[in-house]
Design an enzyme around this catalytic site. Structure first.
Site, PDB file in Angstrom:
ATOM      1  N   ASP A   1     -11.507   2.153   4.045  1.00 29.43           N
ATOM      2  CA  ASP A   1     -11.790   0.720   3.912  1.00 29.43           C
ATOM      3  C   ASP A   1     -13.293   0.458   3.766  1.00 29.43           C
ATOM      4  O   ASP A   1     -13.698  -0.639   3.382  1.00 29.43           O
ATOM      5  CB  ASP A   1     -11.311  -0.018   5.175  1.00 29.43           C
TER       6      ASP A   1
ATOM      7  N   GLN B   1      -5.122  -2.208   9.698  1.00 24.82           N
ATOM      8  CA  GLN B   1      -4.991  -3.503   9.018  1.00 24.82           C
ATOM      9  C   GLN B   1      -5.524  -4.624   9.917  1.00 24.82           C
ATOM     10  O   GLN B   1      -5.166  -4.721  11.091  1.00 24.82           O
ATOM     11  CB  GLN B   1      -3.512  -3.735   8.653  1.00 24.82           C
TER      12      GLN B   1
ATOM     13  N   LYS C   1       0.835  -1.202   0.000  1.00 22.93           N
ATOM     14  CA  LYS C   1       0.000   0.000   0.000  1.00 22.93           C
ATOM     15  C   LYS C   1       0.874   1.258   0.000  1.00 22.93           C
ATOM     16  O   LYS C   1       0.604   2.214  -0.711  1.00 22.93           O
ATOM     17  CB  LYS C   1      -0.950  -0.010   1.216  1.00 22.93           C
TER      18      LYS C   1
END
Ligand code: GUN
Length: 295
Positions: free
Chosen positions: A119, A96, A52
């Site tokens: 997200d 995450q 990322k």
């Protein structure tokens, strides 16, 4: 059989994002800024976050990785989320997953400011998705929709089976495929660990989305001739020579002989997920700055 090449498709999207970011900068905006919170030392999570960061650099986005010890308490992580929510220099951030067992993931997700939840995991964004309102859509299902759109896969009136009902992939995927959009307008079945006679659902489906995380659980001969196969699985297996190899949830060799279109693993869904997260970050930055996204 058409290979749905997520790598080249995501490269195209990254170029588009890079152009948008240059335009924003030319218009006097600062570069959109994505932060990733990484707790502990999970190998796969570390890899994803490293990708990322690299992707951000490639398209001109700012990125920050916040590494935290496995031993962090839930309270301390909530304080970090609060700090990021209030930090005007950060446009979007992700925590995450998975998190260590002693931390309640839902509590953390609930604490993220929906405007920065790139997200698309928090309840407001999930609810907005269900209502068809502007939102952030979870990157994997959104990346799959983008892949279907760019390859002009016809989904209208088709039967789509989604294997797996996770909050991140299976459930939003089923919502997106059933909505009155293109791609979309499919008749959707969600199959899961309690589904009886899974093979019969797969055999009659025009579109199969496999998001279970079990290597080659779908044998190639289950695939209906001409079907579109989207393999979300990224399973690391050890080869005889001791090296690791990535394989999907679908037995690719057999499936590719029957499918009309299929994603490879790696190089299918994975790169699309990454590209869409970058796009969500640009959207977050524009919304927060109150500017239109450059075309
Ligand atoms: N773990 C696996 N996939 C994802 C993702 O898309 N976002 C986050 N935050 N964690 C993940």
């Amino acid at each position: 059989m058409q290979l749905l090449d997520g790598k080249s498709c995501s490269e195209q999207i990254r170029q588009e994002i890079a152009k948008t970011v240059s335009q924003l900068k030319a218009d006097g905006q600062r570069a959109p800024h994505l932060a990733a919170v990484l707790v502990g030392n999970d190998g796969a999570s570390q890899n994803y976050v490293a990708f990322k960061v690299k992707d951000c650099e490639e398209v001109g986005l700012e990125s920050t990785t916040i590494r935290l010890e496995d031993s962090i308490t839930e309270q301390e992580l909530l304080a970090k989320v609060d700090e990021l929510n209030k930090d005007d220099a950060i446009d979007g951030f992700i925590v995450q997953l998975p998190l260590p067992k002693h931390i309640d993931e839902n509590k953390i997700i609930l604490a993220i400011d929906p405007a920065k939840d790139v997200d698309g995991f928090c309840p407001e964004n999930v609810g907005r998705l269900n209502l068809g309102l502007p939102t952030f859509i979870s990157a994997t299902p959104n990346g799959i929709m983008e892949l279907l759109r760019r390859y002009e896969i016809d989904t209208e009136g088709k039967h789509c089976v989604v294997l797996g009902r996770s909050n991140i992939v299976g459930t939003p995927m089923a919502v997106l495929m059933s909505r009155n959009t293109n791609p979309g307008n499919a008749t959707v079945t969600i199959a899961h660990s309690r589904t009886k006679d899974l093979a019969s659902f797969v055999r009659q489906s025009d579109i199969v989305v496999a998001a279970v995380g079990r290597p080659q659980m779908v044998p190639g001969d289950w695939i209906k001739p001409g079907a579109t196969v989207i393999d979300v699985g990224i399973n690391r297996i050890e080869k005889e020579d001791g090296k690791t190899k990535l394989i999907g949830d679908v037995e690719f060799e057999g499936a590719s002989k029957r499918a009309g279109a299929i994603t490879p693993v790696p190089g299918g869904v994975g790169p699309m997920t990454m590209a869409v997260l970058l796009a969500n970050t640009v959207t977050a930055a524009c919304r927060q700055a109150g500017v239109d996204e450059p075309a």
